[in-house]
Design a protein around this motif. Sequence first.
Motif, PDB file in Angstrom:
ATOM      1  N   GLU A 131       0.824  -1.201   0.000  1.00 22.92           N
ATOM      2  CA  GLU A 131       0.000   0.000   0.000  1.00 22.92           C
ATOM      3  C   GLU A 131       0.867   1.264   0.000  1.00 22.92           C
ATOM      4  N   LYS A 132       1.933   1.271   0.788  1.00 18.23           N
ATOM      5  CA  LYS A 132       2.844   2.415   0.816  1.00 18.23           C
ATOM      6  C   LYS A 132       3.570   2.570  -0.512  1.00 18.23           C
ATOM      7  N   MET A 133       3.926   1.447  -1.126  1.00 24.40           N
ATOM      8  CA  MET A 133       4.593   1.494  -2.425  1.00 24.40           C
ATOM      9  C   MET A 133       3.654   2.073  -3.477  1.00 24.40           C
ATOM     10  N   GLU A 134       2.418   1.622  -3.467  1.00 23.80           N
ATOM     11  CA  GLU A 134       1.453   2.118  -4.448  1.00 23.80           C
ATOM     12  C   GLU A 134       1.224   3.616  -4.276  1.00 23.80           C
ATOM     13  N   GLU A 135       1.195   4.073  -3.038  1.00 20.73           N
ATOM     14  CA  GLU A 135       0.974   5.498  -2.779  1.00 20.73           C
ATOM     15  C   GLU A 135       2.122   6.341  -3.317  1.00 20.73           C
ATOM     16  N   LEU A 136       3.377   5.890  -3.081  1.00 15.74           N
ATOM     17  CA  LEU A 136       4.531   6.645  -3.541  1.00 15.74           C
ATOM     18  C   LEU A 136       4.712   6.535  -5.051  1.00 15.74           C
ATOM     19  N   TYR A 137       4.536   5.335  -5.587  1.00 12.78           N
ATOM     20  CA  TYR A 137       4.802   5.104  -7.012  1.00 12.78           C
ATOM     21  C   TYR A 137       3.662   5.570  -7.906  1.00 12.78           C
ATOM     22  N   GLY A 138       2.465   5.685  -7.320  1.00  9.45           N
ATOM     23  CA  GLY A 138       1.330   6.141  -8.115  1.00  9.45           C
ATOM     24  C   GLY A 138       0.797   5.105  -9.074  1.00  9.45           C
ATOM     25  N   LYS A 139       1.005   3.834  -8.761  1.00 13.09           N
ATOM     26  CA  LYS A 139       0.550   2.749  -9.627  1.00 13.09           C
ATOM     27  C   LYS A 139       0.025   1.592  -8.789  1.00 13.09           C
ATOM     28  N   PRO A 140      -1.015   0.888  -9.264  1.00 11.22           N
ATOM     29  CA  PRO A 140      -1.424  -0.352  -8.590  1.00 11.22           C
ATOM     30  C   PRO A 140      -0.373  -1.426  -8.833  1.00 11.22           C
ATOM     31  N   ILE A 141      -0.147  -2.252  -7.817  1.00  4.79           N
ATOM     32  CA  ILE A 141       0.888  -3.289  -7.896  1.00  4.79           C
ATOM     33  C   ILE A 141       0.238  -4.662  -7.755  1.00  4.79           C
ATOM     34  N   ILE A 142       0.577  -5.550  -8.658  1.00  8.34           N
ATOM     35  CA  ILE A 142       0.055  -6.919  -8.647  1.00  8.34           C
ATOM     36  C   ILE A 142       1.130  -7.828  -8.053  1.00  8.34           C
TER      37      ILE A 142
END
Length: 268
Positions: A44-55
């Motif tokens: 969730e933190k990665m998605e927030e910083l990167y601006g992309k959904p992660i699978i």
Amino acid sequence: MLTFIGLGLFDEQDISLKGLKAVQSADLVYLEFYTSYLMGTTIEKMEELYGKPIIRLMREDVEQNPDWLENAKTKNVVFLTGGDTMASTTHIDLRIRAKDSGIETRLIHGASITSAIFGLSGLQNYRFGKSVSIPFPYVSSRGNRVVTETPYDTIKFNQENGLHTLVFLDINSEHGYMTVQEGLSLLLEIEEKRQEGVMTERIAVGIARAGSNDVCVKADFADNIDAFELGGPLQILVIPGNLHFIEAEALVKLAGAPECLLQEFSES
């Protein structure tokens, strides 16, 4: 296009600027966290910083049924891993599969524990031999507890050549994250059985949470298990071979090793 990106050592902020731009321009972003794990973050933190959904991909999605690779034939796909990309044979195999399928690949590297340990411990990179992993003991089909002796043999071989050994510690769903104390206990158990002197009066170096603000580095004699209470994961172990004076000084001053390490140099 399939872009492999190493995320670095600890949290979502360790990604390189080049890697971040590649993620933000991707059509699909995949992640595997079974060969390594970033303890300081969440998806969730990665998605927030990167601006992309992660699978998130499981082991079977990468090693057995990488059907998602087909997307890279027509889309811009990113594959994220902890540490440095291509650090695992699994990732090399995946890149070969992509090449065989006519998919163009690109690598964006990240910080790796295999390079971080040099700075954290003061041990010199060219003095390392073959690395090895310590797995958790398992129960055989006959019900016997089995401790794999390969790590002991690798350390012995490196010692005979004056080389240091980088020892990776097991991660699995049943037992969790192996600690330096657990790894040393298994090596000492094998020493007790074989009596070959590989771990006798041997200095060990334990490192925990590399890349974080709470990194812990400790050097002491391997049989002093209590000295290696390093806190939380991830942890990694080094068994030094012959030491250069600068390495011995670094272990004493940077990792709290016993000062007797310096005696042989002061007496020569």
